[in-house]
Scaffold this motif. Structure first.
Motif, PDB file in Angstrom:
ATOM      1  N   GLN A 188     -37.318 -58.680  19.385  1.00  0.00           N
ATOM      2  CA  GLN A 188     -35.802 -58.554  19.433  1.00  0.00           C
ATOM      3  C   GLN A 188     -35.227 -58.124  18.098  1.00  0.00           C
ATOM      4  N   TRP A 201     -23.636 -63.909  23.175  1.00  0.00           N
ATOM      5  CA  TRP A 201     -24.433 -64.049  22.043  1.00  0.00           C
ATOM      6  C   TRP A 201     -24.351 -65.201  21.189  1.00  0.00           C
ATOM      7  N   VAL A 249     -31.827 -49.443  16.533  1.00  0.00           N
ATOM      8  CA  VAL A 249     -30.735 -48.817  17.047  1.00  0.00           C
ATOM      9  C   VAL A 249     -30.028 -48.122  16.405  1.00  0.00           C
ATOM     10  N   ARG A 285     -36.150 -54.381  17.909  1.00  0.00           N
ATOM     11  CA  ARG A 285     -35.370 -53.539  19.068  1.00  0.00           C
ATOM     12  C   ARG A 285     -33.982 -53.327  18.429  1.00  0.00           C
ATOM     13  N   ARG A 286     -33.131 -54.143  17.792  1.00  0.00           N
ATOM     14  CA  ARG A 286     -32.120 -53.945  17.171  1.00  0.00           C
ATOM     15  C   ARG A 286     -31.987 -53.163  16.086  1.00  0.00           C
ATOM     16  N   THR A 287     -33.141 -53.437  15.125  1.00  0.00           N
ATOM     17  CA  THR A 287     -33.389 -52.550  13.880  1.00  0.00           C
ATOM     18  C   THR A 287     -33.601 -51.116  14.394  1.00  0.00           C
TER      19      THR A 287
END
Length: 57
Positions: A47, A3, A54, A50-52
């Protein structure tokens, strides 16, 4: 660790773009760059989305 490396590369790429004198880029090349930048921005936004979405425990 992956990351941090990826974010460093993304940050470096943005910093590089910020140093360019866009007034010296030929119109056709500038148009191509704008299309590519929008495509990459859409990928980055995907992206983020996608993370929001989770849910953390």
């Amino acid at each position: 660790m992956e990351w941090e490396r990826a974010m460093g590369e993304l940050s470096a790429a943005i910093d590089h773009l910020a140093t360019e004198d866009v007034t010296e880029i030929p119109r056709m090349q500038l148009a191509e760059q704008l299309i590519e930048l929008h495509w990459q921005m859409a990928r980055l936004q995907a992206q983020i989305a996608r993370r929001t979405g989770v849910r953390l425990p």
